[in-house]
Design an enzyme around this catalytic site. Structure first.
Site, PDB file in Angstrom:
ATOM      1  N   LYS A 112       0.780  -1.198   0.068  1.00  0.00           N
ATOM      2  CA  LYS A 112       0.121  -0.092  -0.023  1.00  0.00           C
ATOM      3  C   LYS A 112       0.658   1.162   0.075  1.00  0.00           C
ATOM      4  O   LYS A 112       0.388   2.384  -0.483  1.00  0.00           O
ATOM      5  CB  LYS A 112      -1.033  -0.036   1.337  1.00  0.00           C
ATOM      6  CG  LYS A 112      -1.802  -1.262   1.530  1.00  0.00           C
ATOM      7  CD  LYS A 112      -2.896  -1.356   0.523  1.00  0.00           C
ATOM      8  CE  LYS A 112      -3.787  -2.661   0.876  1.00  0.00           C
ATOM      9  NZ  LYS A 112      -4.698  -2.950   0.033  1.00  0.00           N
TER      10      LYS A 112
HETATM   11  C1  LIG Z   1      -0.963  -7.722   2.468  1.00  0.00           C
HETATM   12  C2  LIG Z   1      -2.194  -7.694   1.418  1.00  0.00           C
HETATM   13  N1  LIG Z   1      -2.204  -8.513   0.248  1.00  0.00           N
HETATM   14  C3  LIG Z   1      -3.037  -8.346  -0.444  1.00  0.00           C
HETATM   15  C4  LIG Z   1      -4.023  -7.292  -0.311  1.00  0.00           C
HETATM   16  C5  LIG Z   1      -5.170  -7.605  -1.525  1.00  0.00           C
HETATM   17  O1  LIG Z   1      -5.008  -6.382  -2.160  1.00  0.00           O
HETATM   18  P1  LIG Z   1      -6.480  -5.861  -3.370  1.00  0.00           P
HETATM   19  O2  LIG Z   1      -7.348  -5.523  -2.199  1.00  0.00           O
HETATM   20  O3  LIG Z   1      -5.687  -4.714  -3.942  1.00  0.00           O
HETATM   21  O4  LIG Z   1      -6.734  -7.004  -4.206  1.00  0.00           O
HETATM   22  C6  LIG Z   1      -4.089  -6.811   0.817  1.00  0.00           C
HETATM   23  C7  LIG Z   1      -5.326  -5.607   0.941  1.00  0.00           C
HETATM   24  O5  LIG Z   1      -6.393  -5.593  -0.009  1.00  0.00           O
HETATM   25  C8  LIG Z   1      -3.199  -6.650   1.724  1.00  0.00           C
HETATM   26  O6  LIG Z   1      -2.996  -5.831   2.475  1.00  0.00           O
HETATM   27  N1  LIG Z   2      -6.368  -4.974   2.371  1.00  0.00           N
HETATM   28  C1  LIG Z   2      -6.889  -3.655   2.446  1.00  0.00           C
HETATM   29  C2  LIG Z   2      -8.271  -3.397   2.318  1.00  0.00           C
HETATM   30  C3  LIG Z   2      -8.671  -2.058   1.780  1.00  0.00           C
HETATM   31  O1  LIG Z   2      -8.489  -2.175   0.298  1.00  0.00           O
HETATM   32  P1  LIG Z   2      -7.911  -0.759  -0.332  1.00  0.00           P
HETATM   33  O2  LIG Z   2      -7.024  -1.428  -1.371  1.00  0.00           O
HETATM   34  O3  LIG Z   2      -9.378  -0.596  -1.224  1.00  0.00           O
HETATM   35  O4  LIG Z   2      -7.624   0.298   0.413  1.00  0.00           O
HETATM   36  C4  LIG Z   2      -6.302  -3.267   3.667  1.00  0.00           C
HETATM   37  O5  LIG Z   2      -5.135  -3.713   4.062  1.00  0.00           O
HETATM   38  O6  LIG Z   2      -6.652  -2.428   4.201  1.00  0.00           O
END
Ligand SMILES: Cc1ncc(COP(=O)(O)O)c(C=O)c1O
Ligand SMILES: N[C@@H](CCOP(=O)(O)O)C(=O)O
Length: 469
Positions: A112
């Site tokens: 993120k």
């Molecule tokens: C460590 C981790 N892996 C994978 C994901 C999945 O990513 P996305 O929500 O973009 O599919 C998230 C959060 O959503 C995450 O925090």
């Molecule tokens: N896995 C995310 C959930 C929120 O997803 P986002 O990519 O839409 O911000 C988290 O760890 O908070």
């Protein structure tokens, strides 16, 4: 560049306005009206560029008209200059033609940071220019929250409220959020699950009266800028593995479908990606769609990969929009029906189209632990549970052994000691120096009922540097 809503009824916006938005006024998500497309020669010429320069080339078309080139370059250099690894997103080889792209060298140890470190700086830049203050409300299953707080804590013109599901994130994740103090930082633990938190964010965009005229901005991946920043590392990986002359496949641990959607866009922008694997945990709505054309909600379960404990997957709507020939009315119909509790299938030819690129697997907790143990025995590397799900799915679903397979390493294992311990990996993991006192820091967090009105009242009471709006 103009952005349009997936539901077809909201005004088109430029980048600056899309950055300062969240959901479109018709409830849809913004996407570029026309996606830029790069030639193979152009992509090939980027080989060997430092990450921030590659980022400039990939993202420039999306911000043109809103952010000046010189400003954008400077912001990108600052953003990625703060990552702890010189390569920013290094590739680590696990097996034959099998790689993990480590996306956890940013300040909060998860992917993120790639987008939220940038988003914070972009907000600062744009809000200072406009002389405007905003309120952010974000939902997190653990990682977005700390990355958003870290990205925005120094933004003068932002008050940030992060909702996380009470007792359903790891202790490291919780402390990464609740130990950051500032009069503009507010952590709220909701007595519910991530979907409840996310629904409150979306409902707040639909009815903003409680904000008394202050603009609401999103830090979740409903905000286009989040997706935009995540496109870059697909190019970065492919260029190191012989792309664009050679195709590359990716396996992506998935919850809100943001990260993998960024890979889908990279492909549509000209990067040869032969396969995208949707890797889910037991909360497998996306796997059920990809494997059987059923998009149906089920009960949300707590797992060892809590960041992916998501059932209502926001960005899937962006893919559906493309699969339906960008017909906003069709998407509005599907989404309304889904919200009322109905699931759906799409027409067979649309699903077949999706399946040309996407494969999927759902991986349960036992398999996650087995994979962590297996990879540790093979390589000495400790995977976090989300990345392990990506590795398991890559090994099961891979279409060609000749094509490099890149698993997105979405978080550092130190954030999830429970899973690592359950996997029986006897290697002590240490928090990096900047977090070494995490467990002795004070925490600040407000626990609220799963009640939209209570959350909105809290925001309204504290939305102006801790004072009422
Ligand atoms: C460590 C981790 N892996 C994978 C994901 C999945 O990513 P996305 O929500 O973009 O599919 C998230 C959060 O959503 C995450 O925090
Ligand atoms: N896995 C995310 C959930 C929120 O997803 P986002 O990519 O839409 O911000 C988290 O760890 O908070």
């Amino acid at each position: 560049m103009r952005y349009i809503s997936t539901r077809g009824q909201a005004p088109a916006l430029n980048f600056e306005d899309v950055l300062l938005a969240g959901l479109a006024s018709d409830g849809g998500l913004y996407v570029p009206e026309n996606l830029p497309r790069f030639t193979q020669e152009e992509i090939a010429s980027w080989a060997g560029l430092p990450y921030h320069e590659l980022a400039f080339r990939v993202m420039r078309p999306f911000v043109t008209g809103s952010i000046k080139d010189a400003d954008f370059k400077k912001i990108l250099e600052e953003t990625y200059g703060e990552f702890a690894h010189a390569a920013v997103a290094p590739l680590r080889q696990l097996g034959s033609n099998e790689w993990v792209m480590e996306l956890f060298h940013g300040p909060t140890l998860a992917f993120k940071d790639f987008a939220l470190q940038l988003l914070g700086r972009l907000l600062d830049h744009v809000l200072a220019k406009r002389g405007e203050r905003v309120v952010i409300i974000g939902a997190t299953s653990g990682d977005t929250g700390s990355a958003a707080i870290e990205g925005c804590r120094r933004c003068d013109n932002v008050d940030i409220f992060i909702l996380h599901p009470h007792q359903r994130v790891s202790e490291v994740q919780r402390r990464q959020m609740t130990t950051i103090f500032g009069e503009n930082i507010h952590n709220i633990a909701i007595e519910g699950n991530f979907d409840d938190c996310q629904e409150m964010v979306k409902a707040s965009f639909a009815d903003q009266g409680f904000l008394k005229g202050t603009r609401l901005v999103a830090v979740n991946s409903i905000n286009w800028a989040r997706i935009m920043a995540q496109i870059v590392y697909y190019f970065h990986a492919a260029l190191q593995l012989g792309g664009p002359a050679r195709s590359v496949a990716f396996s992506v641990p998935t919850g809100n479908f943001g990260d993998i959607f960024a890979g889908y866009l990279a492909r549509n922008m000209g990067l040869p990606i032969s396969q995208l694997i949707v890797a889910t945990n037991r909360n497998d709505i996306l796997h059920r769609f990809m494997s059987g054309n059923q998009y149906v909600k089920q009960t949300l379960h707590a797992t060892l990969s809590p960041s992916m404990d998501i059932m209502v997957s926001s960005n899937f709507e962006r893919l559906l929009f493309d699969l339906h020939g960008r017909n906003g009315a069709a998407i509005a119909g599907l989404m309304d029906n889904f919200k009322q509790g109905g699931g759906f299938s799409v027409e067979q030819d649309r699903w077949t189209e999706a399946r040309k690129l996407f494969d999927s697997l759902a991986v349960d907790d036992a398999q996650t632990c087995e994979t962590i143990a297996e990879v540790f025995a093979q390589t000495g590397e400790v995977l976090d549970p989300h990345t392990a799900i990506g590795v398991k799915a890559a090994r099961e679903c891979r279409r060609s052994l000749d094509t490099p397979m890149v698993v997105l390493g979405t978080a550092h294992p130190v954030k999830f000691p429970e899973a690592v311990e359950k996997a029986g990996v006897g290697k002590a993991l240490e928090l990096p120096a900047h977090l070494s006192d995490l467990f002795s820091r004070d925490e600040k967090c407000t626990v609220l009922a799963n009640d939209l009105k209570a959350v909105q009242a809290f925001v309204s009471q504290h939305g102006n540097r801790g004072k009422p709006l």
